[in-house]
Design a protein around this motif. Structure first.
Motif, PDB file in Angstrom:
ATOM      1  N   ASP A 141      36.761  -7.778  -9.270  1.00  0.00           N
ATOM      2  CA  ASP A 141      37.156  -8.307  -7.974  1.00  0.00           C
ATOM      3  C   ASP A 141      36.834  -9.780  -7.834  1.00  0.00           C
ATOM      4  O   ASP A 141      37.642 -10.573  -7.403  1.00  0.00           O
ATOM      5  CB  ASP A 141      36.444  -7.552  -6.863  1.00  0.00           C
ATOM      6  N   ILE A 142      35.570 -10.125  -8.178  1.00  0.00           N
ATOM      7  CA  ILE A 142      35.150 -11.514  -8.050  1.00  0.00           C
ATOM      8  C   ILE A 142      34.720 -11.992  -9.425  1.00  0.00           C
ATOM      9  O   ILE A 142      33.826 -11.432 -10.031  1.00  0.00           O
ATOM     10  CB  ILE A 142      33.991 -11.631  -7.053  1.00  0.00           C
ATOM     11  N   LYS A 143      35.379 -12.991  -9.929  1.00  0.00           N
ATOM     12  CA  LYS A 143      35.110 -13.456 -11.294  1.00  0.00           C
ATOM     13  C   LYS A 143      34.209 -14.667 -11.287  1.00  0.00           C
ATOM     14  O   LYS A 143      34.436 -15.611 -10.527  1.00  0.00           O
ATOM     15  CB  LYS A 143      36.431 -13.860 -11.949  1.00  0.00           C
ATOM     16  N   PRO A 144      33.204 -14.677 -12.168  1.00  0.00           N
ATOM     17  CA  PRO A 144      32.326 -15.844 -12.231  1.00  0.00           C
ATOM     18  C   PRO A 144      33.015 -17.020 -12.922  1.00  0.00           C
ATOM     19  O   PRO A 144      33.830 -16.819 -13.814  1.00  0.00           O
ATOM     20  CB  PRO A 144      31.160 -15.345 -13.078  1.00  0.00           C
ATOM     21  N   VAL A 145      32.672 -18.207 -12.504  1.00  0.00           N
ATOM     22  CA  VAL A 145      33.147 -19.420 -13.175  1.00  0.00           C
ATOM     23  C   VAL A 145      31.905 -20.195 -13.598  1.00  0.00           C
ATOM     24  O   VAL A 145      31.082 -20.547 -12.755  1.00  0.00           O
ATOM     25  CB  VAL A 145      33.990 -20.298 -12.225  1.00  0.00           C
ATOM     26  N   LEU A 186      14.740  -7.821   0.770  1.00  0.00           N
ATOM     27  CA  LEU A 186      15.379  -8.518  -0.347  1.00  0.00           C
ATOM     28  C   LEU A 186      15.676  -7.514  -1.457  1.00  0.00           C
ATOM     29  O   LEU A 186      14.895  -6.599  -1.687  1.00  0.00           O
ATOM     30  CB  LEU A 186      14.444  -9.606  -0.870  1.00  0.00           C
ATOM     31  N   CYS A 187      16.781  -7.699  -2.147  1.00  0.00           N
ATOM     32  CA  CYS A 187      17.138  -6.724  -3.182  1.00  0.00           C
ATOM     33  C   CYS A 187      16.317  -6.956  -4.450  1.00  0.00           C
ATOM     34  O   CYS A 187      15.669  -7.981  -4.612  1.00  0.00           O
ATOM     35  CB  CYS A 187      18.635  -6.799  -3.479  1.00  0.00           C
ATOM     36  N   ASP A 188      16.352  -5.978  -5.369  1.00  0.00           N
ATOM     37  CA  ASP A 188      15.533  -6.128  -6.575  1.00  0.00           C
ATOM     38  C   ASP A 188      16.235  -7.042  -7.584  1.00  0.00           C
ATOM     39  O   ASP A 188      17.426  -7.336  -7.477  1.00  0.00           O
ATOM     40  CB  ASP A 188      15.190  -4.764  -7.174  1.00  0.00           C
ATOM     41  N   LEU A 189      15.466  -7.467  -8.572  1.00  0.00           N
ATOM     42  CA  LEU A 189      15.941  -8.481  -9.507  1.00  0.00           C
ATOM     43  C   LEU A 189      17.136  -8.010 -10.324  1.00  0.00           C
ATOM     44  O   LEU A 189      18.083  -8.749 -10.544  1.00  0.00           O
ATOM     45  CB  LEU A 189      14.789  -8.892 -10.437  1.00  0.00           C
ATOM     46  N   ASN A 195      24.717  -8.742 -10.052  1.00  0.00           N
ATOM     47  CA  ASN A 195      25.736  -9.085  -9.074  1.00  0.00           C
ATOM     48  C   ASN A 195      25.957 -10.574  -8.899  1.00  0.00           C
ATOM     49  O   ASN A 195      26.980 -10.982  -8.365  1.00  0.00           O
ATOM     50  CB  ASN A 195      25.419  -8.438  -7.722  1.00  0.00           C
ATOM     51  N   VAL A 196      25.007 -11.375  -9.340  1.00  0.00           N
ATOM     52  CA  VAL A 196      25.254 -12.800  -9.238  1.00  0.00           C
ATOM     53  C   VAL A 196      26.246 -13.195 -10.333  1.00  0.00           C
ATOM     54  O   VAL A 196      27.030 -14.123 -10.178  1.00  0.00           O
ATOM     55  CB  VAL A 196      23.941 -13.615  -9.291  1.00  0.00           C
ATOM     56  N   HIS A 197      26.235 -12.454 -11.457  1.00  0.00           N
ATOM     57  CA  HIS A 197      27.215 -12.728 -12.514  1.00  0.00           C
ATOM     58  C   HIS A 197      28.542 -12.010 -12.261  1.00  0.00           C
ATOM     59  O   HIS A 197      29.599 -12.610 -12.337  1.00  0.00           O
ATOM     60  CB  HIS A 197      26.646 -12.312 -13.875  1.00  0.00           C
ATOM     61  N   PHE A 198      28.443 -10.707 -11.998  1.00  0.00           N
ATOM     62  CA  PHE A 198      29.673  -9.925 -11.799  1.00  0.00           C
ATOM     63  C   PHE A 198      29.569  -9.160 -10.489  1.00  0.00           C
ATOM     64  O   PHE A 198      29.231  -7.976 -10.480  1.00  0.00           O
ATOM     65  CB  PHE A 198      29.873  -8.967 -12.976  1.00  0.00           C
ATOM     66  N   LEU A 205      27.312  -9.950  -3.617  1.00  0.00           N
ATOM     67  CA  LEU A 205      27.066 -11.319  -4.081  1.00  0.00           C
ATOM     68  C   LEU A 205      26.144 -12.059  -3.110  1.00  0.00           C
ATOM     69  O   LEU A 205      25.175 -12.705  -3.521  1.00  0.00           O
ATOM     70  CB  LEU A 205      28.394 -12.069  -4.232  1.00  0.00           C
ATOM     71  N   ALA A 206      26.429 -11.926  -1.830  1.00  0.00           N
ATOM     72  CA  ALA A 206      25.621 -12.629  -0.834  1.00  0.00           C
ATOM     73  C   ALA A 206      24.168 -12.154  -0.877  1.00  0.00           C
ATOM     74  O   ALA A 206      23.231 -12.964  -0.865  1.00  0.00           O
ATOM     75  CB  ALA A 206      26.212 -12.417   0.556  1.00  0.00           C
ATOM     76  N   ILE A 207      23.976 -10.841  -0.954  1.00  0.00           N
ATOM     77  CA  ILE A 207      22.620 -10.279  -1.010  1.00  0.00           C
ATOM     78  C   ILE A 207      21.886 -10.790  -2.251  1.00  0.00           C
ATOM     79  O   ILE A 207      20.714 -11.162  -2.199  1.00  0.00           O
ATOM     80  CB  ILE A 207      22.694  -8.733  -1.049  1.00  0.00           C
ATOM     81  N   SER A 208      22.600 -10.817  -3.357  1.00  0.00           N
ATOM     82  CA  SER A 208      21.980 -11.212  -4.622  1.00  0.00           C
ATOM     83  C   SER A 208      21.603 -12.685  -4.628  1.00  0.00           C
ATOM     84  O   SER A 208      20.509 -13.068  -5.038  1.00  0.00           O
ATOM     85  CB  SER A 208      22.932 -10.934  -5.779  1.00  0.00           C
TER      86      SER A 208
END
Ligand code: ADP
Ligand code: MG
Length: 680
Positions: A141-145, A186-189, A195-198, A205-208
């Protein structure tokens, strides 16, 4: 993830020596570092637009079926063109690719894909040229750049990160222990890294991101706090007797409560055998910081030790020297000036006397005092107006000689949140009042149609014997400020102020020339000083009662506040005229803050909210470790991280509790990057 930091990136499948070198160019050496190599941006493939809804020039994702086999053609200069049509439920659009014969093998007639690109829409129809695309069912859905380097494309980074994620153990060593994550939601590592990558979706993404940002700022905060407690280790220059009451008898005014309490903070540090003075005195322009410094110098000297007062410019050094010499004239304190423009023989003489201890107090510029100057028993260093002094520089200074006490004076009001970061390793005393009987500074906002009247007003002030500053229009970066100042002054000399003597100060002048012009202005040889922003902070010309600032909207509020602080320093009522033709609401709102308050802290807070932290750090390096994902402009998370930091310290003062082991390791890792090895 300590073990993953130890695992070289070549351990990943598909990453050979060459690829590893490419990653190293990006600062990624290990698998752990790759996991911390966060995307620069994201492409949102989840937000699909219908073909007929697109507007010209927009970048969109279209989910559509290839509606015809590709047609081949050639441009005039022989480039291959491939064209086809795609359809979704709303309608059709043309797809065009140049010079890419392989497209026909990748996009199959009758199959559905997601196309992402910029659309052209005009009367002839809708077109997308060279879009990127993905199978409709496979699309994340959301692709990292990612940031890339020569030879390394985004897909290769994605592949490597995918593999690295697989290597994460089931139980990762989370720097944020569970009870902290629970308490602050806060979410776990592991979730965050994945989720910060994919990102599974935009919420994940926002939570991460938030969690990673807060962790980084927390590590920074805690690191700075620990740095502070290390620096406070031991007092090598214990002061036995407090002479601050005796000092007050030298003054012909009484100290303000703010000054007294700053002095007593310092005295309690220097007399405490377990602590050394490592303190910032923050007070608005004119709050009387020099007297605080003078008082501490006095006590230190009366206890048989030496003190050094460092300032950024020669002219300030001279001013301080003259006023302190006057102040100490009936004492047995020996005071000397040490600046570059002294004759060599004089410098040598002063240096010799410092070495023998004959001189108790030296006032000078930085270079002269830190260079080859030796002291007999230097116990205190005062630095004036040096909020741009980095953490590392301060550490170096303290390692000189026998760890002298350090007192830093700053006139730049800094919002509390940022103060904790910038001066994290210093204790802070705030002088939050001005001496009584200060003159008002009336601040007015005008547009340039009123300028002639303003100049007439300045003229009348001059006729009464006063002096004026005119701060030149700001010009675009790259141009010289010389033109600006000279043209402006020339205009005045030819017209309004034909009969008035005008000095010009700008950045192209050599330091010695600048000092000469300032000195002449101090001695009333010029009635008007046309100046660019090079004008010195801290300069004191009590007879200057009016300042006009052109293009005021282009300055930061804190900068305007500093500039305005040059007037209102004597017994006469003073004025500050802000000239701006910018009628936008935000510009007017900002400038009205200046008209409504003289409280530097209020102004600083407004400035920080409106413009971010840049102005407080200045252009110079601030000595903080590099931040990977967070920003000091992120006030909200900065505040949250400071709250957590205070909680953690209260919970386990030296982070000795085993639950903070991973957090402690992160602090060490971050501060290694600044070369500060104190934190082991
Ligand atoms: P800053 O904090 O901007 O460095 P200074 O130390 O230069 O301010 O003080 C500004 C002026 O105020 C100086 O002329 C100083 O002598 C005077 N001053 C300082 N403290 C007091 C006081 N408590 N009462 C009256 N005047 C004071
Ligand atoms: Mg000062």
């Amino acid at each position: 993830m300590p073990s993953l930091y130890a695992m070289p990136i070549e351990k990943l499948r598909g990453v050979g020596k060459k690829r590893a070198e490419q990653f190293q160019k990006l600062g990624v050496h290990s698998v752990g570092e790759l996991l911390n190599f966060y995307p620069r941006a994201y492409e949102d493939w989840s937000d699909i637009t219908e073909i007929l809804d697109v507007s010209d020039g927009e970048t969109v994702c279209i989910k559509a079926e290839i509606g015809a086999p590709f047609q081949r053609g050639y441009t005039k200069n022989g480039k291959l063109i491939l064209k086809t049509v795609v359809y979704d439920e709303s309608g059709g659009m043309e797809l065009v690719f140049f010079n890419n014969p392989y497209i026909v093998n990748m996009l199959k007639y009758g199959k559905t894909y997601i196309f992402r690109g910029k659309v052209d829409r005009d009367l002839s129809g809708i077109r997308m040229v060279s879009p990127i695309f993905s199978d409709a069912d496979k699309t994340a859905d959301i692709k990292p750049v990612y940031n890339l380097t020569a030879g390394l494309n985004n897909t290769s980074v994605i592949r490597a990160v995918e593999q690295a994620l697989l290597l994460m153990p089931d139980e990762v060593n989370d720097p944020l222990p569970e009870h902290i994550r629970d308490k602050y939601n806060l979410c776990d590592l592991k979730f965050a890294i994945k989720n910060v990558h994919f990102p599974a979706n935009s919420k994940a993404l926002a939570i991460s991101r938030k969690r990673l940002v807060v962790e980084e700022l927390l590590v920074l905060n805690l690191g700075l706090t620990r740095l502070k407690s290390h620096k406070r280790a031991a007092n090598k220059n214990i002061v036995k007797t407090d002479y601050s009451k005796e000092f007050e008898k030298l003054l012909d005014f009484t100290l303000t409560n703010g000054q007294r309490s700053a002095i007593s903070d310092c005295i309690s540090d220097i007399t405490n055998p377990e602590i050394s003075l490592n303190r910032l005195v923050q007070g608005d322009v004119g709050s009387g910081k020099t007297m605080v410094a003078a008082s501490i110098c006095y006590t230190v000297i009366k206890n048989g030790m030496q003190a050094a007062f460092m300032v950024p410019t020669e002219i300030l050094a001279e001013q301080h020297y003259n006023s302190l010499k006057e102040l100490f004239k009936n004492t047995n304190i020996n005071i000397a000036l040490l600046t570059g423009s002294l004759r060599q023989s004089e410098k040598d003489k002063v240096r010799k006397k410092l070495e023998t201890g004959e001189i108790d107090l030296v006032i000078g510029t930085h270079a002269l005092i830190t260079d080859k100057t030796l002291f007999n028993n230097l116990a205190l260093v005062v630095t004036d107006e040096q909020h741009r002094f980095g953490v590392a520089q301060r550490a170096k200074l303290l390692s000189k000689g026998n760890s002298p006490h350090l007192l830093v004076m700053s006139a730049t009001p800094i919002p509390r949140t940022l103060g904790l970061i910038i001066f994290g390793d210093l204790d802070i005393s705030v002088i939050n009042e001005l001496p009584p009987g200060r003159q008002e500074i009336d601040t007015l906002l005008i547009d340039s149609s009123v300028r002639p009247r303003a100049l007439g007003f300045i003229r009348r002030q001059i006729e009464r014997g006063r002096q004026a500053y005119i701060v030149c229009p700001l010009i675009d970066e790259g141009e010289s400020d010389l033109a600006s100042a000279q043209d402006y002054a020339a205009e005045l000399m030819l017209n309004f102020f034909r009969d008035i003597s005008i000095g010009i100060l700008h950045g192209k002048l050599k330091a010695t020339e600048k000092e000469k012009i300032m000195r002449d202005f101090t001695q009333n040889k010029y009635q008007v000083l046309v100046t660019t922003t090079v004008i010195e902070v801290g300069i004191d010309v009590p007879n200057a009662t009016i300042m006009m600032i052109e293009n005021a909207e282009r300055f930061g509020l804190s900068q305007l506040h500093q500039l305005r602080g040059r007037v209102g320093r004597g017994g006469e009522k003073s004025y500050c005229i802000l000239v701006s033709d910018n009628t936008s609401e935000t510009a007017q709102e900002r400038l009205k803050v200046m008209c409504s308050t003289r409280d530097g802290f209020k102004i600083a807070d407004a400035d920080y909210k409106l413009r971010g932290p840049g102005d407080f750090f200045g252009s110079k390096q601030h000595g903080l470790p590099p931040l990977n994902i967070s920003s000091l402009a992120d006030t909200r998370n900065l505040e949250l991280s400071q709250e957590i930091s205070e909680y953690v310290i209260k919970d386990s003062i030296n982070l000795t509790d085993d639950r903070y082991r991973a957090l402690k390791a992160e602090i060490t890792r971050l501060f290694k990057k600044t070369g500060d090895e104190t934190l082991n």
